[in-house]
Scaffold this motif. Sequence first.
Motif, PDB file in Angstrom:
ATOM      1  N   PRO B 430       0.833  -1.206   0.000  1.00 42.22           N
ATOM      2  CA  PRO B 430       0.000   0.000   0.000  1.00 42.22           C
ATOM      3  C   PRO B 430       0.866   1.255   0.000  1.00 42.22           C
ATOM      4  CG  PRO B 430      -0.711  -1.568   1.698  1.00 42.22           C
ATOM      5  CD  PRO B 430       0.595  -2.063   1.178  1.00 42.22           C
ATOM      6  N   LEU B 431       0.374   2.314  -0.624  1.00 43.43           N
ATOM      7  CA  LEU B 431       1.099   3.583  -0.661  1.00 43.43           C
ATOM      8  C   LEU B 431       1.091   4.225   0.723  1.00 43.43           C
ATOM      9  CD1 LEU B 431      -0.155   5.295  -3.944  1.00 43.43           C
ATOM     10  CD2 LEU B 431       2.215   4.691  -3.406  1.00 43.43           C
ATOM     11  N   PRO B 432       2.236   4.766   1.143  1.00 45.97           N
ATOM     12  CA  PRO B 432       2.261   5.483   2.425  1.00 45.97           C
ATOM     13  C   PRO B 432       1.290   6.671   2.418  1.00 45.97           C
ATOM     14  CG  PRO B 432       4.494   5.016   1.658  1.00 45.97           C
ATOM     15  CD  PRO B 432       3.560   4.656   0.537  1.00 45.97           C
ATOM     16  N   HIS B 433       0.971   7.097   3.604  1.00 44.86           N
ATOM     17  CA  HIS B 433      -0.054   8.118   3.857  1.00 44.86           C
ATOM     18  C   HIS B 433       0.138   9.406   3.048  1.00 44.86           C
ATOM     19  CE1 HIS B 433      -1.648  11.528   6.338  1.00 44.86           C
ATOM     20  NE2 HIS B 433      -2.738  10.765   6.235  1.00 44.86           N
ATOM     21  N   GLU B 434       1.383   9.869   2.962  1.00 42.70           N
ATOM     22  CA  GLU B 434       1.636  11.162   2.306  1.00 42.70           C
ATOM     23  C   GLU B 434       1.248  11.166   0.831  1.00 42.70           C
ATOM     24  OE1 GLU B 434       3.898   9.151   3.729  1.00 42.70           O
ATOM     25  OE2 GLU B 434       5.917   9.401   2.876  1.00 42.70           O
ATOM     26  N   TYR B 435       1.095   9.974   0.258  1.00 39.54           N
ATOM     27  CA  TYR B 435       0.734   9.920  -1.160  1.00 39.54           C
ATOM     28  C   TYR B 435      -0.782   9.989  -1.358  1.00 39.54           C
ATOM     29  CZ  TYR B 435       5.588   8.693  -1.843  1.00 39.54           C
ATOM     30  OH  TYR B 435       6.957   8.736  -1.854  1.00 39.54           O
TER      31      TYR B 435
END
Lengths: 646, 646
Positions: B430-435
């Motif tokens: 999964p993409l990290p939060h900032e993305y």
Amino acid sequence: MATNTVEPGPLTGEEPKPLLDIKTPTPSDIDIAQSVKPKHISQIAEVKLGLSPDEYELQGPSKAKVRLSVLDRLKGAAYGKYVVVAGISPTPLGEGKSTTTVGLCQSLGAYLGRKVLTCIRQPSQGPTFGIKGGAAGGGYSQVIPMEEMNLHLTGDIHAITAANNLLSAAIDARMFHEQAQSDEALFKRLCPTDKKGNRAFAPVMLRRLKKLGIEKTDPAQLTPEEVSAFVRLDIDPDSITWRRVMDVNDRFLRGITVGQGTEERGQERKTGFDISVASEIMAVLALSSNLSDMRERLGRMVIGNSRQGAPVTADDLGIGGALTVLMRDAIMPTLLQTLEGTPVLVHAGPFANIAHGNSSIVADEIGLKLVGEEGFVVTEAGFGADIGMEKFMNIKCRASGLRPNAAVIVATVRALKMHGGGAPVVAGTPLPHEYLTENVDLVTQGCCNLARHIKNATGYGIPVVVAINAFSTDSPAELEAVKSAALEAGAFAAVVTRHHSLGGAGAVGLARAVVAACEQPTDFKFLYDVDLPIKDKIEAIARSYGAAGVSYSPEAEAQIAKYTAMGFDKLPICMAKTQYSFSHDAKLKGAPSGFTLPIRDVRASAGAGFVYPLVGNMMTMPGLPTRPAYYDIDIDAATGRVLGLS
Amino acid sequence: MATNTVEPGPLTGEEPKPLLDIKTPTPSDIDIAQSVKPKHISQIAEVKLGLSPDEYELQGPSKAKVRLSVLDRLKGAAYGKYVVVAGISPTPLGEGKSTTTVGLCQSLGAYLGRKVLTCIRQPSQGPTFGIKGGAAGGGYSQVIPMEEMNLHLTGDIHAITAANNLLSAAIDARMFHEQAQSDEALFKRLCPTDKKGNRAFAPVMLRRLKKLGIEKTDPAQLTPEEVSAFVRLDIDPDSITWRRVMDVNDRFLRGITVGQGTEERGQERKTGFDISVASEIMAVLALSSNLSDMRERLGRMVIGNSRQGAPVTADDLGIGGALTVLMRDAIMPTLLQTLEGTPVLVHAGPFANIAHGNSSIVADEIGLKLVGEEGFVVTEAGFGADIGMEKFMNIKCRASGLRPNAAVIVATVRALKMHGGGAPVVAGTPLPHEYLTENVDLVTQGCCNLARHIKNATGYGIPVVVAINAFSTDSPAELEAVKSAALEAGAFAAVVTRHHSLGGAGAVGLARAVVAACEQPTDFKFLYDVDLPIKDKIEAIARSYGAAGVSYSPEAEAQIAKYTAMGFDKLPICMAKTQYSFSHDAKLKGAPSGFTLPIRDVRASAGAGFVYPLVGNMMTMPGLPTRPAYYDIDIDAATGRVLGLS
């Protein structure tokens, strides 16, 4: 084959005027082939075969793929006459079997006005650049464009290479991943949880589960033991019979070690490459009756066994569907034409020793429907009749349900002299004296070889026509001797034929005899009951060779026991034997008998559907000589014309 | 690439009504691709491109090969506008460069009514069954049929495999035969006496004689020393850089030992396989301007050197002509179409590290003539602009003589956030939060990467349009930040584009900007003078990366000296570097500077025509994961439809 380059003897006076612009002496194959402009293949497809535009796919102006949908349209149609062309035990020069097949069809179509279709094998591209010439016929009996025929054609062999090697990669990668991971890790990766939190088996995995006797369809329901059984193929590296393939004569790939990259963790393994046409996938293509049959066969292919002795299949690796996708265009036969504009279907070209050496069932089936009741499909069986025809009958016809109306056996005075005791014939060296001057006795003595092939062929309950492929060095008395011997041995007819130098005009007598033979009643029977044990079937074939008995190596005995336990004992037998003798010894010419046939080892092509005993060592990867044919092959950059193919 | 699966943000209100039947959420690539019935390709060829029926060869109903004869007809015609699409340094997910290329063309053709042609690379078939998705674009901007595009297509890569491996077989076989035979025996076999007692050199042999400074054309006139020089290539086995290839992800072939068959007399050799698209022959195909140019390039390819240090070429092995014959169909680009019926030429697909990563010159040239002065050819350059675009300019345009009118640089907020300091982006996790949430600062900081690509691109003297490939997670402020940064860095325009979810309708703004950019004057200049020494050229490229200097390993120094001595120092440079950073270190994001670029080794592709320094280790043979894509790939046997491709 560019081997039959001598000129024919005098004409009989019965030949019609050739339609082709015949030159004497006969020019080179490529010069003849390039001198005739092929008709647009849509003309062949629509006018000669009655295909509708949506039943074929153009592949450039002179090739087309025929869609299998034509079989749906012609479901109820009657079959045409089905003729198989085989040969006597050949010399290393070849006796012109392909050329005769093509010439006979040119005659049936262009001179006798019959609907006709030639079904032949696709030649391997590798040898084109090695020492062998092309395989599109020869002289004035050729399939054109011969460059297409001998090169990529429509990519079927490339598709086989791709599919075969994807399976190879899958085998080594699977062993690698199994060694590195726990059951749980493997299972997690094989059945991952998707974005919505769901886990499912891919459809192909259900096949493996079924084989394991696990009826569950929810990954979460599997017990740890079931997980382990499911994820671990546990392939025994020493049991792997699946090799990589390449359509190149590369002898240095015969024996190799793989896995020596720095990241493969030392999991080295000895293996090797065969030439692509030796792939089981080629045999599967030839024996499949439609797309879904091919899918099942590809999935059933066995690559080796687990350490517990269970066969490991392509579907166990989850790859049967992907292999089918790679082969989905290849299942369509390729339409070409002869020099005299008769249609040709080129499709599949399995080896005639480790495989069954015949073109595809699909092409024959399409052809028999398209030519209709009054028409003819002429199909060629590889090697001598002891091999190619035997496998045509007992493997190909058994799988297809089709039954031949007649067999043609091609003989040459040259080969019969060899069988009668003439000095060995060696490619690339001048023929010994006895082959160039009249020697009726030698011919007569050699006819024992022809006679046994005739006897075997008539044993299938069909009439046999002998095609005597005449050379200029053959005397009338020699040709007459072959004729008498053939008729005495039970041939329905024996006809001298000169299609190499005259095209279809030279094969009209042969064509008439074939038409007459196909009007005879037949009483087809197989050589053996396929339900017999493996050894009984081998022995039935060995008897047809003249053998007094069969001996088995310990390896062969072990393999027979193994395959019987795996349930492969109900498959037909595909003998991997030399074509140069009825026996296992290429030097035993004529019609040897009383020998013991030694079985060195036994293998199975479970997907193609046969067991193949190895009688001697079979070469499955050719090499390049010091001066390969590629030295002469180039392109005329201005015209794009291919130069130097032979 | 099937990676850009998030939904786009709100529309700007400027988009026209889509011509395609758009579904939300965007279905899978294969579902979209199979939902549009391709037009018969003859319609695309004749109506959209004005080809006459004899200027293309149908390959089934939806593919065609375009004959190079069209260039003769259009000799005097004006060129259309030439647009190259490149990207910023990408994340491992890809930033939608192919998709943007296709979407831009759909917009130019189907919405702005411009004549347009898309030129893209043929994807390798191997990864289709591994972990990568297809390479036909994505969403509503795709090339169809996508199955054809991702599988065999028209066999070009198979032809490359065949040619590459024929050369490999020739190398090992030649060493084998040279070791076993005297000079005299070799000469007798290489120049045999024919039936009439004559001896002659094959035409290709005259090339070797000329190289050796031997002017004689009669074999009988050679001195023993000349015979020896002619027949002995005396290849140093340790110098061989030519590897075998296969279009399959087969990691166990990365490092192998060949020659372990019983008949190869112990002449074992360590070598390995690359994936087929890594073959120099692929680069030759991409850089050839016509058949005779390809013939010369194939003959010039260097496979290693003699023990005396002389380069050994394909023509020294007598095989350049045969390789050309194998490649004679492959030189014709393949015509396909986009979902919105605009024409696409797919041709060649060289690696973007060890080769130059651009589709063929022939396709671009044909396209520029066919679209005419008012039309557009949009061609994609592989990897980030530091690699693909640099090589497009300095290798491809130098070879072709063609000059671009504009460059498009594709950027995503996602990748810019990564360059601004976001956590690593990893495929399959999964993409990290900032993305996933607004973070304008991160975007703004990351724009240094985009800015340097723009600066490098404008350095070639052409206008640059930035295509901001928008995702649904991008906020208006983030998109605005990219726009400002792009314009500030010297872009002619910067446009948000939504072609993935809307097709050409989503890229109309981009298309308008490209049209306007192409009306600007240009002042094209190369990055370096090709006549500079190898090191000077390497250093010019390194400076464009932001490097302060370059270091060379002893191997690199030795190779540079060797290639300079061989006369290969006048070739352009093809850097084999990671695409994930301007530097050699994939982890250095943004716009690093001041680093020293380490050159590990240097190789040459003398036939393709470039020297390639290795900056780090390049992977030239992928592997299969535990659960390869092939698990999902199957065929619907009833319809023949391919299932599970992504």
